[in-house]
Design an enzyme around this catalytic site. Structure first.
Site, PDB file in Angstrom:
ATOM      1  N   ASN A   7       0.852  -1.182   0.000  1.00 26.67           N
ATOM      2  CA  ASN A   7       0.000   0.000   0.000  1.00 26.67           C
ATOM      3  C   ASN A   7       0.896   1.243   0.000  1.00 26.67           C
ATOM      4  OD1 ASN A   7      -1.595   2.246   0.937  1.00 26.67           O
ATOM      5  ND2 ASN A   7      -3.149   0.797   1.607  1.00 26.67           N
ATOM      6  N   HIS A  43      -5.540   3.482  -1.575  1.00 22.98           N
ATOM      7  CA  HIS A  43      -6.824   3.683  -0.902  1.00 22.98           C
ATOM      8  C   HIS A  43      -7.160   5.173  -0.948  1.00 22.98           C
ATOM      9  CE1 HIS A  43      -9.617   2.382   2.619  1.00 22.98           C
ATOM     10  NE2 HIS A  43     -10.072   3.487   2.058  1.00 22.98           N
ATOM     11  N   ARG A  45      -9.166   8.530  -0.619  1.00 21.92           N
ATOM     12  CA  ARG A  45     -10.280   8.999   0.205  1.00 21.92           C
ATOM     13  C   ARG A  45     -10.789  10.323  -0.362  1.00 21.92           C
ATOM     14  NH1 ARG A  45      -7.328   5.898   3.976  1.00 21.92           N
ATOM     15  NH2 ARG A  45      -8.692   4.589   5.249  1.00 21.92           N
ATOM     16  N   GLU A  70      -8.630   0.189  -2.987  1.00 25.34           N
ATOM     17  CA  GLU A  70      -9.524   0.050  -1.839  1.00 25.34           C
ATOM     18  C   GLU A  70     -10.323   1.325  -1.645  1.00 25.34           C
ATOM     19  OE1 GLU A  70      -6.594  -2.661   1.021  1.00 25.34           O
ATOM     20  OE2 GLU A  70      -6.967  -0.556   1.504  1.00 25.34           O
ATOM     21  N   THR A 100      -8.174   6.132   9.413  1.00 22.34           N
ATOM     22  CA  THR A 100      -7.810   4.875   8.765  1.00 22.34           C
ATOM     23  C   THR A 100      -8.990   3.926   8.886  1.00 22.34           C
ATOM     24  OG1 THR A 100      -6.148   3.115   8.654  1.00 22.34           O
ATOM     25  CG2 THR A 100      -6.788   3.870  10.856  1.00 22.34           C
ATOM     26  N   HIS A 190      -4.155  -4.782   7.582  1.00 26.40           N
ATOM     27  CA  HIS A 190      -4.266  -3.759   8.607  1.00 26.40           C
ATOM     28  C   HIS A 190      -3.401  -4.118   9.815  1.00 26.40           C
ATOM     29  CE1 HIS A 190      -6.280   0.040   9.642  1.00 26.40           C
ATOM     30  NE2 HIS A 190      -5.930  -0.297  10.874  1.00 26.40           N
TER      31      HIS A 190
END
Length: 237
Positions: A7, A43, A45, A70, A100, A190
């Site tokens: 990631n 990921h 956002r 993601e 997160t 995670h």
């Protein structure tokens, strides 16, 4: 061997902190793959505080391993994924202001919504995965959505492992086996780290892929990213 998807959100965070292009996300993602990383995860956002939506497009021709995007399947995210067409999309129920990811889906409550979104992605040839807690009912609910895979949310395992509680892996083992029995592949992510990844991998049946960012990048500050990637690959054999 379990695949390692890196990631790169934290690389984008560092870049954004100075408003320039250092470190260069595309160069770093290319290097990560050349060092042995078997996938790149992002990921994005809504506030674009790390990965920007444009990054998702720019990375597409760069990622020659597996490309995993993601995020919470809001309209903007769905449009992005359908345009970029990554290898895999991982659906995560993030609140808009979440620092997160901090919970998996309630797959029973959101079954209809998840089923609709997953069907659209699968029609476009994109493998799907749902972020879930290690709870039997949530695994059973995930199977009813038509998803290809689940991603086990591993924060509780990591926290307990750090305290010496190795029994914490048992719900994950059971849910992984149930997922396989129900026809779904198993991913995880995670707070997985060099300290806890081998024990986790050794106890999770059929673990296909782990997505690791924060720990891997933090460890790389001390040990170097090429070295760290190879340390993970050794533990995942």
């Amino acid at each position: 061997m379990t695949k390692l998807s890196v990631n790169v959100n934290k690389i984008a965070t560092l870049r954004n902190s100075r408003g320039g292009d250092t470190p260069n996300l595309l160069k770093m993602s290319t290097d990560i793959q050349e060092f042995g990383g078997q996938g790149i995860t992002i990921h994005p956002r809504p506030d674009e505080r790390h990965i920007r939506y444009q990054d998702a497009y720019d990375l597409k021709p760069i990622v020659y391993t597996e490309y995993n995007i993601e995020g919470n399947p809001i309209s903007k995210f769905i449009d992005l994924v359908l345009e970029v067409k990554p290898t895999q999309v991982t659906l995560v129920p993030d609140a808009i202001d979440a620092i997160t990811s901090n919970a998996g889906w309630d797959t029973k409550k959101h079954k209809d919504f998840l089923s609709e979104v997953i069907s659209e992605f699968k029609r476009n040839g994109i493998r799907t995965s749902i972020f879930v807690d290690p709870v039997v009912e949530m695994i059973e609910g995930a199977a009813k959505t038509g998803t290809d895979r689940i991603e086990l949310y591993t924060e509780e395992y990591a926290s307990q492992y750090a305290l010496g509680n190795k029994e914490a892996v048992k719900p994950y083992s059971a849910c992984a086996q149930l997922s396989i029995d129900l026809g779904m592949g198993v991913n995880a992510g995670h707070d997985l780290s060099l300290d806890n990844i081998k024990f986790f991998k050794d106890n999770i049946p059929g673990l296909l892929e782990v997505s690791i960012g924060h720990a891997l990048i933090s460890e790389s500050l001390y040990l170097g990213i090429e070295n760290v990637i190879n340390m993970y690959l050794h533990r995942l054999k």
